[in-house]
Design a protein around this motif. Structure first.
Motif, PDB file in Angstrom:
ATOM      1  N   UNK A   1      38.679  36.971  37.288  1.00  0.00           N
ATOM      2  CA  UNK A   1      39.614  37.008  38.415  1.00  0.00           C
ATOM      3  C   UNK A   1      39.187  38.095  39.375  1.00  0.00           C
ATOM      4  N   UNK A   2      39.362  37.817  40.658  1.00  0.00           N
ATOM      5  CA  UNK A   2      38.967  38.736  41.715  1.00  0.00           C
ATOM      6  C   UNK A   2      40.168  38.927  42.631  1.00  0.00           C
ATOM      7  N   UNK A   3      40.434  40.175  43.007  1.00  0.00           N
ATOM      8  CA  UNK A   3      41.566  40.449  43.894  1.00  0.00           C
ATOM      9  C   UNK A   3      41.250  41.607  44.823  1.00  0.00           C
ATOM     10  N   UNK A   4      42.041  41.730  45.869  1.00  0.00           N
ATOM     11  CA  UNK A   4      41.978  42.848  46.804  1.00  0.00           C
ATOM     12  C   UNK A   4      42.764  43.998  46.183  1.00  0.00           C
ATOM     13  N   UNK A   5      42.159  45.149  46.044  1.00  0.00           N
ATOM     14  CA  UNK A   5      42.831  46.273  45.386  1.00  0.00           C
ATOM     15  C   UNK A   5      44.046  46.770  46.167  1.00  0.00           C
TER      16      UNK A   5
ATOM     17  N   UNK B   1      46.194  44.753  47.584  1.00  0.00           N
ATOM     18  CA  UNK B   1      47.266  43.754  47.434  1.00  0.00           C
ATOM     19  C   UNK B   1      47.302  43.280  45.976  1.00  0.00           C
ATOM     20  N   UNK B   2      47.577  44.195  45.079  1.00  0.00           N
ATOM     21  CA  UNK B   2      47.515  43.910  43.648  1.00  0.00           C
ATOM     22  C   UNK B   2      48.434  42.781  43.208  1.00  0.00           C
ATOM     23  N   UNK B   3      49.524  42.580  43.891  1.00  0.00           N
ATOM     24  CA  UNK B   3      50.413  41.473  43.526  1.00  0.00           C
ATOM     25  C   UNK B   3      50.135  40.238  44.390  1.00  0.00           C
ATOM     26  N   UNK B   4      49.096  40.309  45.207  1.00  0.00           N
ATOM     27  CA  UNK B   4      48.745  39.206  46.086  1.00  0.00           C
ATOM     28  C   UNK B   4      47.909  38.158  45.377  1.00  0.00           C
ATOM     29  N   UNK B   5      47.306  37.265  46.134  1.00  0.00           N
ATOM     30  CA  UNK B   5      46.541  36.172  45.555  1.00  0.00           C
ATOM     31  C   UNK B   5      45.292  36.664  44.826  1.00  0.00           C
ATOM     32  N   UNK B   6      44.851  35.864  43.872  1.00  0.00           N
ATOM     33  CA  UNK B   6      43.642  36.147  43.109  1.00  0.00           C
ATOM     34  C   UNK B   6      42.766  34.910  43.122  1.00  0.00           C
ATOM     35  N   UNK B   7      41.477  35.146  43.100  1.00  0.00           N
ATOM     36  CA  UNK B   7      40.505  34.072  42.976  1.00  0.00           C
ATOM     37  C   UNK B   7      40.069  34.049  41.518  1.00  0.00           C
ATOM     38  N   UNK B   8      40.134  32.899  40.862  1.00  0.00           N
ATOM     39  CA  UNK B   8      39.699  32.765  39.474  1.00  0.00           C
ATOM     40  C   UNK B   8      38.523  31.793  39.410  1.00  0.00           C
ATOM     41  N   UNK B   9      37.436  32.253  38.776  1.00  0.00           N
ATOM     42  CA  UNK B   9      36.260  31.407  38.606  1.00  0.00           C
ATOM     43  C   UNK B   9      35.823  31.478  37.145  1.00  0.00           C
ATOM     44  N   UNK B  10      35.002  30.530  36.735  1.00  0.00           N
ATOM     45  CA  UNK B  10      34.529  30.533  35.351  1.00  0.00           C
ATOM     46  C   UNK B  10      33.570  31.701  35.132  1.00  0.00           C
ATOM     47  N   UNK B  11      33.456  32.121  33.882  1.00  0.00           N
ATOM     48  CA  UNK B  11      32.524  33.198  33.543  1.00  0.00           C
ATOM     49  C   UNK B  11      31.090  32.774  33.882  1.00  0.00           C
ATOM     50  N   UNK B  12      30.782  31.487  33.686  1.00  0.00           N
ATOM     51  CA  UNK B  12      29.445  30.979  34.009  1.00  0.00           C
ATOM     52  C   UNK B  12      29.166  31.088  35.518  1.00  0.00           C
TER      53      UNK B  12
ATOM     54  N   UNK C   1      38.463  53.560  49.996  1.00  0.00           N
ATOM     55  CA  UNK C   1      39.521  52.632  49.592  1.00  0.00           C
ATOM     56  C   UNK C   1      39.851  51.556  50.609  1.00  0.00           C
ATOM     57  N   UNK C   2      39.087  51.497  51.704  1.00  0.00           N
ATOM     58  CA  UNK C   2      39.427  50.533  52.755  1.00  0.00           C
ATOM     59  C   UNK C   2      38.944  49.116  52.443  1.00  0.00           C
ATOM     60  N   UNK C   3      37.886  48.979  51.674  1.00  0.00           N
ATOM     61  CA  UNK C   3      37.343  47.649  51.365  1.00  0.00           C
ATOM     62  C   UNK C   3      37.029  47.587  49.876  1.00  0.00           C
ATOM     63  N   UNK C   4      38.036  47.282  49.065  1.00  0.00           N
ATOM     64  CA  UNK C   4      37.850  47.319  47.620  1.00  0.00           C
ATOM     65  C   UNK C   4      38.187  45.987  46.968  1.00  0.00           C
ATOM     66  N   UNK C   5      37.277  45.533  46.138  1.00  0.00           N
ATOM     67  CA  UNK C   5      37.528  44.374  45.300  1.00  0.00           C
ATOM     68  C   UNK C   5      37.664  44.852  43.863  1.00  0.00           C
ATOM     69  N   UNK C   6      38.540  44.192  43.116  1.00  0.00           N
ATOM     70  CA  UNK C   6      38.674  44.459  41.699  1.00  0.00           C
ATOM     71  C   UNK C   6      38.439  43.155  40.951  1.00  0.00           C
ATOM     72  N   UNK C   7      37.852  43.258  39.776  1.00  0.00           N
ATOM     73  CA  UNK C   7      37.598  42.081  38.951  1.00  0.00           C
ATOM     74  C   UNK C   7      38.117  42.329  37.539  1.00  0.00           C
ATOM     75  N   UNK C   8      38.478  41.253  36.864  1.00  0.00           N
ATOM     76  CA  UNK C   8      38.950  41.324  35.473  1.00  0.00           C
ATOM     77  C   UNK C   8      38.517  40.057  34.752  1.00  0.00           C
TER      78      UNK C   8
END
Length: 61
Positions: free
Chosen positions: A31-35, A37-48, A17-24
């Motif tokens: 969207x990509x976030x640090x697991x 810091x769930x309420x923290x910043x997110x990176x959003x990129x296109x599906x392409x 659990x020390x280095x986890x990325x989550x995607x949705x």
């Protein structure tokens, strides 16, 4: 009413659990976030762009 995105952990994340990325996937974007810091910043990129990234990552792995 807006549904919460369904997040899932990257298969390359550390098992302790020390280095986890989550995607949705959210309406044509990923969207990509640090697991940790769930309420923290997110990176959003296109599906392409996400598909291009996965193809590239598969080539260099």
């Amino acid at each position: 009413m807006r549904a919460e995105p369904m997040w899932f952990k990257s298969s390359y994340s550390a098992s302790d659990g020390s280095q986890c990325l989550e995607v949705a996937a959210v309406r044509g974007a990923v969207r990509i976030r640090d697991s940790k810091r769930r309420s923290g910043p997110q990176l959003a990129i296109t599906a392409h762009a996400w598909a291009d990234f996965l193809a590239y990552a598969g080539e260099v792995a």
